[in-house]
Write an enzyme that holds these catalytic residues in place. Structure first.
Site, short mmCIF file in Angstrom:
data_model
loop_
_atom_site.label_atom_id
_atom_site.label_comp_id
_atom_site.label_asym_id
_atom_site.label_seq_id
_atom_site.Cartn_x
_atom_site.Cartn_y
_atom_site.Cartn_z
N SER A 12 0.92 3.64 2.32
CA SER A 12 0.95 4.28 3.64
C SER A 12 2.34 4.77 4.03
O SER A 12 2.47 5.59 4.93
CB SER A 12 0.42 3.31 4.71
N LYS A 59 5.30 0.05 9.19
CA LYS A 59 5.14 1.45 9.57
C LYS A 59 6.45 1.92 10.21
O LYS A 59 7.40 1.16 10.36
CB LYS A 59 3.99 1.62 10.58
N SER A 86 -2.84 6.68 6.07
CA SER A 86 -2.24 5.55 6.77
C SER A 86 -3.13 5.12 7.93
O SER A 86 -3.42 5.91 8.83
CB SER A 86 -0.85 5.92 7.30
N SER A 117 0.84 -1.20 0.00
CA SER A 117 0.00 0.00 0.00
C SER A 117 0.88 1.25 0.00
O SER A 117 2.10 1.17 0.11
CB SER A 117 -0.92 0.01 1.23
#
Length: 261
Positions: free
Chosen positions: A69, A124, A226, A67
């Protein structure tokens, strides 16, 4: 059934076939007799699977960015390597830490098992360490009462050919880029009643949390796009997979190959 478990089952199965062939069957075969099918398609793969299992479980694991994010640091389609031993040696499959090494630091890019659904791996950036007070109000990140300074950078041109404001952010020893549009408004609300939710306080302007012991607060670099700890809570230590550190391939852009911050 996850890939680590499948690999472990294959390792055990081919290992048993290899042992039977090496200590029993091979001694009974006549010289020049072709290997039986279970040796050709089973036992002979054992050394390869053993090497792959060892590398993936204890040294490095490949991961594909699914993705946006973590844009602009990581793009969709980046193939990255994850260091499996930086944060301690863990037993494969059950992910239990058996040897303590380093602890995650602010600014690290970390892969972990998504607390809401541990069958999924997320990536992350580490923002909050155990005991930290993390506040995110009106799109300003604060750690232990101190605002994290942002330096304006050149706008980022996304895949849709539109520009997004970009800033340089310093977390610990790591300076990295984030995307943040201060003009947009979006409420921050929990998507589930996560463990230790009582450590967080939500209002119309954002959220404030105290990170519990043995947990970490994670955020994506693409701050307005996100789903992270602001929405689903903290990452426990037992969910950690490893530290991401290298882009080894991207089909769309070979220039992206290399290390990143």
């Amino acid at each position: 059934m996850n890939f680590a478990l499948i690999l472990f089952v294959l390792l055990v199965a081919t290992g048993l076939l290899w042992l039977v062939d090496h200590f029993i069957s091979r001694k009974r075969r006549q010289p020049g007799t072709p290997n039986p099918w279970w040796v050709e398609y089973g036992a002979s793969f054992f050394p390869v699977i053993l090497v792959v299992f060892f590398l993936r479980s204890f040294l490095v694991e490949p991961y594909k960015i699914p993705s946006g994010s973590m844009v602009p640091t990581l793009h969709v389609g980046d193939f990255i390597l994850v260091n499996k031993y930086t944060y301690g040696i863990r037993l494969p499959v059950i992910n239990k830490k058996v040897i303590e090494l380093n602890a995650p630091q602010r600014g690290d890019v970390m892969v972990f098992r998504y607390p809401v659904n541990p069958s999924l791996d997320y990536i992350k950036r580490v923002v909050g360490l155990p005991g930290d007070k993390i506040a995110y109000f009106n799109k300003q990140l604060m750690i232990n009462g101190k605002p994290v300074p942002l330096d304006k950078d050149q706008p980022y041109l996304g895949a849709g050919l539109f520009y997004t404001p970009r800033y340089q952010e310093q977390l610990g020893a790591v300076k990295h880029s984030i995307l943040l549009d201060r003009e947009t408004e979006a409420p921050i609300l929990p998507i589930t009643r996560f463990p230790h939710i009582e450590n967080c306080h939500y209002n119309a302007n954002g959220v404030e949390c105290v990170v519990p012991p043995g947990h970490y607060f994670m955020m994506g670099d693409n701050r307005d796009n996100s789903q992270d700890s602001r929405y689903w809570g903290f990452v426990p230590d037992e969910n950690i997979v490893g530290r991401a550190f290298f882009i080894w391939f991207n089909f769309s852009d070979l220039k992206r190959i290399g290390s990143f911050k």
